[in-house]
Scaffold this motif. Structure first.
Motif, mmCIF file in Angstrom:
data_model
loop_
_atom_site.group_PDB
_atom_site.id
_atom_site.type_symbol
_atom_site.label_atom_id
_atom_site.label_comp_id
_atom_site.label_asym_id
_atom_site.label_seq_id
_atom_site.Cartn_x
_atom_site.Cartn_y
_atom_site.Cartn_z
ATOM 1 N N MET A 78 -33.722 76.116 -25.734
ATOM 2 C CA MET A 78 -32.318 76.433 -25.956
ATOM 3 C C MET A 78 -31.570 76.684 -24.648
ATOM 4 O O MET A 78 -30.441 76.225 -24.461
ATOM 5 C CB MET A 78 -32.193 77.644 -26.880
ATOM 6 C CG MET A 78 -30.743 77.986 -27.237
ATOM 7 S SD MET A 78 -29.864 76.597 -28.004
ATOM 8 C CE MET A 78 -30.811 76.437 -29.529
ATOM 9 N N LYS A 79 -32.214 77.403 -23.704
ATOM 10 C CA LYS A 79 -31.539 77.702 -22.440
ATOM 11 C C LYS A 79 -31.253 76.419 -21.661
ATOM 12 O O LYS A 79 -30.180 76.252 -21.072
ATOM 13 C CB LYS A 79 -32.385 78.656 -21.607
ATOM 14 C CG LYS A 79 -32.432 80.081 -22.148
ATOM 15 C CD LYS A 79 -33.198 81.010 -21.209
ATOM 16 C CE LYS A 79 -33.202 82.443 -21.735
ATOM 17 N NZ LYS A 79 -33.939 83.363 -20.825
ATOM 18 N N THR A 80 -32.238 75.523 -21.659
ATOM 19 C CA THR A 80 -32.047 74.238 -20.965
ATOM 20 C C THR A 80 -30.931 73.442 -21.625
ATOM 21 O O THR A 80 -30.067 72.861 -20.951
ATOM 22 C CB THR A 80 -33.351 73.418 -20.983
ATOM 23 O OG1 THR A 80 -34.379 74.158 -20.330
ATOM 24 C CG2 THR A 80 -33.160 72.075 -20.293
ATOM 25 N N LYS A 81 -30.952 73.415 -22.952
ATOM 26 C CA LYS A 81 -29.926 72.676 -23.686
ATOM 27 C C LYS A 81 -28.536 73.235 -23.389
ATOM 28 O O LYS A 81 -27.589 72.465 -23.136
ATOM 29 C CB LYS A 81 -30.216 72.733 -25.188
ATOM 30 C CG LYS A 81 -29.221 71.955 -26.033
ATOM 31 C CD LYS A 81 -29.547 72.039 -27.520
ATOM 32 C CE LYS A 81 -30.849 71.312 -27.834
ATOM 33 N NZ LYS A 81 -31.092 71.249 -29.303
ATOM 34 N N GLU A 82 -28.409 74.559 -23.385
ATOM 35 C CA GLU A 82 -27.107 75.176 -23.131
ATOM 36 C C GLU A 82 -26.626 74.884 -21.720
ATOM 37 O O GLU A 82 -25.432 74.633 -21.493
ATOM 38 C CB GLU A 82 -27.193 76.688 -23.364
ATOM 39 C CG GLU A 82 -27.361 77.064 -24.839
ATOM 40 C CD GLU A 82 -27.552 78.563 -25.028
ATOM 41 O OE1 GLU A 82 -27.743 79.265 -24.011
ATOM 42 O OE2 GLU A 82 -27.514 79.027 -26.184
ATOM 43 N N ARG A 83 -27.560 74.904 -20.747
ATOM 44 C CA ARG A 83 -27.184 74.632 -19.361
ATOM 45 C C ARG A 83 -26.691 73.195 -19.187
ATOM 46 O O ARG A 83 -25.671 72.950 -18.542
ATOM 47 C CB ARG A 83 -28.376 74.891 -18.432
ATOM 48 C CG ARG A 83 -28.034 74.709 -16.947
ATOM 49 C CD ARG A 83 -29.137 75.220 -16.040
ATOM 50 N NE ARG A 83 -30.310 74.342 -16.034
ATOM 51 C CZ ARG A 83 -31.450 74.613 -16.644
ATOM 52 N NH1 ARG A 83 -31.587 75.738 -17.346
ATOM 53 N NH2 ARG A 83 -32.474 73.770 -16.590
#
Length: 340
Positions: free
Chosen positions: A31-36
């Motif tokens: 999720m963090k990678t996707k949001e970034r």
């Protein structure tokens, strides 16, 4: 300057494949990678191209269009023109482009539709049925490329087809003749090898028999769905010892050709009753306006598009659909007549 997927991946510190997974909404990215990545795409106004979407799914957003067989090689029959036009608009709204394949000839013995579709990496195909369909169509249909057929029955693992209920086409025509007082009817069909013509002829014979109508064998003739063949076959019918005055031609173009033949022979068109099929634009503008069996060209085109999209997305595997026709009564059958 327009950003690329490579630059977005570099800024985010991830691979291009990861960016592509995010674009295509795969669930195996944190999720963090996707949001970034999404934040960077928004910040730089990046909009994914079809090529970017294709890196993971191999989606090209391209649909192959194949007019199979000889009859439709020129793309000029009004029925198919309207069906494909609606299909194009519907698929276009879903983000797809169309690629038309030539069937004039294959340059090499081992070339076929399947190889050409694989070369262009199409997502799926619409196949328009004609007469004398090339054998290589079956290779394509039996492959893993989703295909939707119009007026051609497909039985591949990821295929479907849609056509008008051709038995009902003839039933409506014969019933209208019967209720108009006709008891002897001629039939102008397409080529004897045509699936559509054969289905309509079968329906014509069955319904005529049920109503006790006369359909002499020499009043059953065959054209090619186009106007000149209707003209030619009507001239042949006019040479018979007993001339048919009620005629069902299984395409509007052949019916219009038959009407032209009657007029050119100096006969009164009002002494004949003629029914066509398709409800093309010209049918309402000939004199007299042509009674016809309307095929729902808009519905066929839209349904073909939606079925093919579902086949591509894996929502369905195989399906078939028949669309109900409608009788459109105009002046070409607006009077009682008989045979002479």
């Amino acid at each position: 300057m327009k950003m690329t997927i490579k630059e977005i991946a570099k800024l985010a510190g991830v691979s291009q494949a990861t960016v592509s997974k995010i674009i295509n909404n795969y669930d195996d990215v944190g999720m963090k990678t996707k949001e970034r990545v999404l934040a960077l795409m928004d910040e730089h106004g990046y909009r994914p191209s079809y090529a970017a979407q294709s890196l993971v799914k191999k989606v090209t957003k391209v649909i192959g269009v194949i007019y199979a067989g000889k009859i439709n090689a020129n793309f000029n029959h009004p029925f198919f023109v309207e069906v494909v036009s609606t299909f194009k608009k519907t698929m276009g709204a879903e983000g797809y482009d169309l690629l038309f394949f030539s069937n004039e000839k294959f340059h090499k013995a081992d070339e076929n539709y399947l190889q050409r579709c694989q070369h262009y990496n199409v997502d799926g195909c619409i196949i328009i049925g004609g007469e004398h369909v090339e054998p290589s169509v079956d290779d394509l249909v039996q492959s893993d490329i989703p295909c939707i057929g119009v007026d051609i029955q497909l039985d591949g693992p990821h295929s479907g087809y849609i056509m008008t209920d051709n038995n009902q086409v003839s039933a409506l025509a014969v019933e209208h003749f019967y209720l108009s007082g006709q008891r002897e009817i001629a039939f102008i069909g397409g080529a004897e090898s045509s699936l559509i013509s054969n289905e309509r002829e079968k329906g014509f014979r069955e319904r005529a028999k049920a109503y006790g109508l006369q359909t002499p064998d020499d009043w059953i003739v065959y054209g090619d769905f186009f106007e000149d063949s209707g003209y030619k076959q009507m001239n042949e019918l006019l040479k018979k010892e007993r001339t048919p005055r009620a005629i069902f031609a299984i395409s509007d173009l052949m019916a219009i050709g038959a009407m032209r033949a009657i007029k050119d022979q100096g006969l009164d068109i009002r002494e004949f009753a003629i029914i066509g099929c398709d409800d093309i634009t010209a049918a309402r503008h000939v004199e007299p306006p042509l009674t016809t069996i309307r095929q729902d060209k808009d519905k066929i085109g839209r349904m073909a598009a939606y079925i093919l999209k579902d086949l591509i997305q894996g929502n369905i595997e195989r399906t078939s659909l028949k669309v109900e026709p409608d009788l459109i009564v105009r002046e070409s059958t607006g009077h009682e007549i008989g045979s002479v």
